[in-house]
Design a protein around this motif. Structure first.
Motif, mmCIF file in Angstrom:
data_model
loop_
_atom_site.group_PDB
_atom_site.id
_atom_site.type_symbol
_atom_site.label_atom_id
_atom_site.label_comp_id
_atom_site.label_asym_id
_atom_site.label_seq_id
_atom_site.Cartn_x
_atom_site.Cartn_y
_atom_site.Cartn_z
ATOM 1 N N GLN A 147 0.808 -1.231 0.000
ATOM 2 C CA GLN A 147 0.000 0.000 0.000
ATOM 3 C C GLN A 147 0.840 1.280 0.000
ATOM 4 O OE1 GLN A 147 -3.084 0.214 2.980
ATOM 5 N NE2 GLN A 147 -4.131 1.850 1.899
ATOM 6 N N ARG A 148 2.019 1.233 0.613
ATOM 7 C CA ARG A 148 2.867 2.447 0.651
ATOM 8 C C ARG A 148 4.268 2.025 0.250
ATOM 9 N NH1 ARG A 148 7.475 3.236 2.265
ATOM 10 N NH2 ARG A 148 7.436 3.494 4.509
ATOM 11 N N ILE A 149 4.477 1.877 -1.047
ATOM 12 C CA ILE A 149 5.770 1.404 -1.525
ATOM 13 C C ILE A 149 6.718 2.591 -1.646
ATOM 14 C CG2 ILE A 149 6.931 0.376 -3.530
ATOM 15 C CD1 ILE A 149 5.438 -1.613 -1.647
ATOM 16 N N GLY A 165 13.635 -7.507 -2.824
ATOM 17 C CA GLY A 165 14.853 -6.686 -2.750
ATOM 18 C C GLY A 165 15.446 -6.683 -1.350
ATOM 19 N N LYS A 166 14.589 -6.520 -0.334
ATOM 20 C CA LYS A 166 15.100 -6.472 1.047
ATOM 21 C C LYS A 166 15.740 -7.809 1.411
ATOM 22 C CE LYS A 166 13.318 -2.410 2.697
ATOM 23 N NZ LYS A 166 13.868 -1.381 3.553
ATOM 24 N N LEU A 167 15.096 -8.915 1.008
ATOM 25 C CA LEU A 167 15.658 -10.223 1.368
ATOM 26 C C LEU A 167 16.961 -10.499 0.614
ATOM 27 C CD1 LEU A 167 12.364 -12.197 1.838
ATOM 28 C CD2 LEU A 167 14.132 -11.839 3.566
ATOM 29 N N TRP A 236 7.673 -6.499 8.817
ATOM 30 C CA TRP A 236 6.614 -5.767 8.109
ATOM 31 C C TRP A 236 7.265 -4.650 7.316
ATOM 32 C CZ3 TRP A 236 1.936 -8.047 8.947
ATOM 33 C CH2 TRP A 236 1.806 -8.830 10.100
ATOM 34 N N GLU A 237 6.881 -4.506 6.072
ATOM 35 C CA GLU A 237 7.536 -3.520 5.215
ATOM 36 C C GLU A 237 6.527 -2.767 4.350
ATOM 37 O OE1 GLU A 237 11.115 -3.240 5.204
ATOM 38 O OE2 GLU A 237 10.575 -1.358 4.237
ATOM 39 N N ASP A 238 6.646 -1.478 4.339
ATOM 40 C CA ASP A 238 5.887 -0.611 3.435
ATOM 41 C C ASP A 238 4.369 -0.799 3.535
ATOM 42 O OD1 ASP A 238 8.333 0.371 2.854
ATOM 43 O OD2 ASP A 238 8.267 -0.010 0.703
ATOM 44 N N PHE A 239 3.913 -0.904 4.780
ATOM 45 C CA PHE A 239 2.479 -0.804 5.056
ATOM 46 C C PHE A 239 2.145 0.688 5.209
ATOM 47 C CE2 PHE A 239 0.825 -5.103 5.921
ATOM 48 C CZ PHE A 239 2.008 -5.810 5.734
ATOM 49 N N ASP A 260 10.194 -2.455 9.790
ATOM 50 C CA ASP A 260 11.433 -1.864 9.303
ATOM 51 C C ASP A 260 11.303 -0.353 9.095
ATOM 52 O OD1 ASP A 260 14.018 -1.970 8.167
ATOM 53 O OD2 ASP A 260 13.142 -2.001 6.161
ATOM 54 N N ASP A 261 10.165 0.091 8.581
ATOM 55 C CA ASP A 261 10.005 1.520 8.284
ATOM 56 C C ASP A 261 9.950 2.345 9.559
ATOM 57 O OD1 ASP A 261 9.700 1.373 5.342
ATOM 58 O OD2 ASP A 261 8.059 0.060 5.926
ATOM 59 N N ILE A 262 9.377 1.753 10.611
ATOM 60 C CA ILE A 262 9.283 2.484 11.871
ATOM 61 C C ILE A 262 10.591 2.317 12.650
ATOM 62 C CG2 ILE A 262 8.052 2.679 14.073
ATOM 63 C CD1 ILE A 262 5.579 1.486 12.642
HETATM 64 MG MG LIG Z 1 10.236 0.530 3.574
#
Ligand SMILES: [Mg+2]
Ligand SMILES: NC(=O)C1=CN([C@@H]2O[C@H](COP(=O)(O)OP(=O)(O)OC[C@H]3O[C@@H](n4cnc5c(N)ncnc54)[C@H](O)[C@@H]3O)[C@@H](O)[C@H]2O)C=CC1
Ligand SMILES: CC(=O)C(=O)O
Length: 552
Positions: A147-149, A165-167, A236-239, A260-262
């Motif tokens: 949802q928020r890439i 990509g992250k993995l 969790w990524e890019d929620f 990760d984003d937080i």
């Molecule tokens: Mg991110």
């Protein structure tokens, strides 16, 4: 086909097992591969040279990304050796900014399956889907709902580019065995009208589900992961922010998980700020921070700074007074009714900064009034750090820390060259996506990349090595400190982060520190420091061919 046929073809089709042209004479004979490969037998180094040449022939960054993804799907050992040998050059191709293009074009460039697509209409089959994972044992899952890439919004299942990509970086930098990683996209629909209209779109063609349905689905997913893959790290990524914060709060004490984003962003930004204090000869408790962006990333960074300032002796209230957060409407103030609880904790009194416009005080007003020593952007607002704002900041601060951290490059709040020019070369700069080096006074100035890539590979390595059961705040703080300590303090031009070329070494340093913090926090079995270092070393996967013992 007989079982023997499937086995030997499997060796060439499975990217984890495939050695392609490096299968030797004896192996080709024993494994039934003779004639299935060109005659020449190559070493891994020769394969790397061939692959690098093919990569170099690609006309665009997206074509280079597709080329590398194809290699990854064909031969993981070769892919990771190539990536290791050219990490600085290829990081922007595998990761931000090019991965944003890969997400946008995911359906058009789709070639082979990787990871799991967990679609809402398939929710009755969640356990079956998890059991269909390509590899049994998993150390790290990265999951998104697309949802928020980065800063480019809703990409539906195209968001899968991000977990992949992250993995890749968990493996390339953190040494997680690629066969023990699992990218997942939760396909809960998309509100991106272009995707819904695109006949090529490969996801569930439906508006996003939300609220009760969404949270019930997340709960169902987490429950299935707990049952099928207990003890696996779930990142969790890019929620989108309205989901990211509640999901983290709900699950962080229940399983081995982090956002990760937080949290990853908070740790790396904290490390950069610490290095900035060192470079300017000031204390953390003296900083005045202005944050542009009150999403999950901005809020996470601010709360980490509050924790660090209070640990350094300030009261929580005094720490919060030193941090001003500005969003698309202006300064977060207590009288605003549109703030969520996390934003409200960062709000200032209504009259904290006089506004020169009709609404709440904007970034220019806040910078003029607060006279920040550090300005951070996690807003997606391209070019928001204007010349006037930066010059105002510099007028009151000799060595301002300025960090436009939004991704991809097209969303950066400022370009490093401009920041140097507007501050007489004095700004201490870090960006979210990589920028070429800037120049000032005839000198080359490398631009640090303040990105959670300095954090997550080391977290994965730590929790895998010592079998931690939770990711605690102390572990994230330890990660931040380890990164700050890895910054080269003798460099001619002070940098806010360790060099990108040393990212794998930084991941090891982070892993050791995080593992120690996990033991101290009681979320990992007791181990001595020496045992932790041994476990971290032993866990690191290496891109080398292992002998195949299978019989022909
Ligand atoms: Mg991110
Ligand atoms: N460097 C790094 O390691 C990381 C960078 N990011 C980047 O941070 C950005 C934001 O991520 P989230 O917090 O999840 O997003 P979000 O969309 O939840 O939050 C964006 C925030 O910026 C504000 N904003 C938007 N436009 C603005 C404008 N024109 N002026 C002022 N404020 C504005 C919004 O009001 C909101 O508070 C993204 O570009 C993302 O790529 C995120 C995580 C890590
Ligand atoms: C780097 C990262 O996680 C982001 O921009 O979302």
């Amino acid at each position: 086909m007989s079982p023997r046929d499937t086995d030997r073809l499997h060796l060439l089709e499975d990217a984890v097992l495939n050695h392609s042209t490096a299968f030797g004479e004896e192996e080709r004979s024993r494994l039934g591969l003779r004639g299935l490969l060109p005659f020449a037998v190559e070493t891994l180094d020769q394969q790397v040279r061939r692959a690098y040449a093919a990569y170099g022939d690609q006309p665009t960054d997206l074509a280079r990304h597709i080329n590398l993804r194809a290699l990854q799907d064909n031969n993981e050992t070769l892919f990771y050796r190539l990536l290791r040998d050219h990490v600085e050059e290829m990081l922007p191709i595998v990761y931000t900014p090019t991965v944003a293009e890969a997400c946008r074009h995911f359906s058009q460039i789709y070639r082979r399956p990787r990871g799991l697509f967990v679609a809402y209409p398939d929710r009755e089959h969640l356990t079956e889907i998890l059991r269909n994972r390509p590899h049994r044992d998993v150390d790290v899952i990265v999951v998104t709902d697309g949802q928020r890439i980065l800063g480019i919004g809703d990409q539906g299942i195209g968001g899968m580019g991000i977990p992949i990509g992250k993995l890749s970086l968990y493996t390339a930098l953190g040494g997680i065995d690629p066969a023990r990683t699992l990218p997942i996209v939760l396909d809960v629909g998309t509100d991106n009208a272009d995707l819904l209209d695109d006949p090529m779109y490969l996801g569930w063609r439906h508006p996003r589900i939300d609220d009760a349905e969404y949270h019930a689905f997340i709960e169902q997913f987490v429950t299935a992961v707990e049952a099928e893959l207990p003890g696996t790290l779930l990142q969790w990524e890019d929620f989108a922010t309205p989901h990211a914060l509640p999901i983290l709060e709900r699950y962080r004490d229940r399983l081995l998980t982090f956002n990760d984003d937080i949290q990853g962003t908070a740790a790396v930004a904290m490390a950069a700020l610490t290095a900035g204090c060192r470079a300017s000869g000031t204390k953390l408790t003296e900083q005045r921070v202005v944050m542009l962006g009150a999403g999950s990333a901005g809020v996470g960074v601010c709360e980490q700074i509050v924790r660090a300032m209070t640990a350094a002796g300030l009261s929580e209230q005094a720490a919060r007074e030193r941090i001003h957060v500005v969003d698309i409407r202006g300064l977060l103030t207590e009288d605003r009714t549109d703030l969520d609880p996390a934003q409200r904790r960062l709000a200032q009194p209504a009259d904290a900064v006089p506004s020169t416009t009709a609404g709440p005080a904007g970034l220019a007003d806040v910078v003029a009034a607060v006279r920040p020593t550090a300005l951070v952007g996690l807003s997606t607002a391209t070019g928001a750090f204007t010349e006037q704002i930066v010059r105002t900041m510099h007028a009151h601060c000799d060595r301002p820390v300025i960090m436009p951290l939004s991704n991809p490059t097209s969303r950066s709040e400022a370009a490093p060259q401009d920041l140097l020019d507007w501050t007489d070369g004095r700004a201490l700069i870090a960006t979210g996506s990589p920028f070429p080096q800037a120049r000032y006074g005839g000198r080359e100035v490398p631009v640090a990349q303040c990105n959670n890539v300095y954090i997550f590979p080391g977290i994965g390595l730590a929790v895998t090595a010592v079998r931690a059961t939770r990711v605690t705040d102390a572990m994230m703080t330890a990660a931040a400190e380890a990164v700050a300590e890895s910054v080269d303090t003798h460099a001619q031009v002070p940098s806010l982060l360790p060099e990108r070329a040393h990212l794998a070494d930084t991941a090891t340093a982070v892993a050791r520190a995080v593992a120690r913090a996990a033991v101290t926090d009681g979320v990992a079995p007791h181990l001595s420091d020496e045992e932790i270092d041994d476990a971290v070393r032993a866990t690191r996967w290496r891109a080398e061919y292992l002998h195949h013992h299978a019989q022909a």
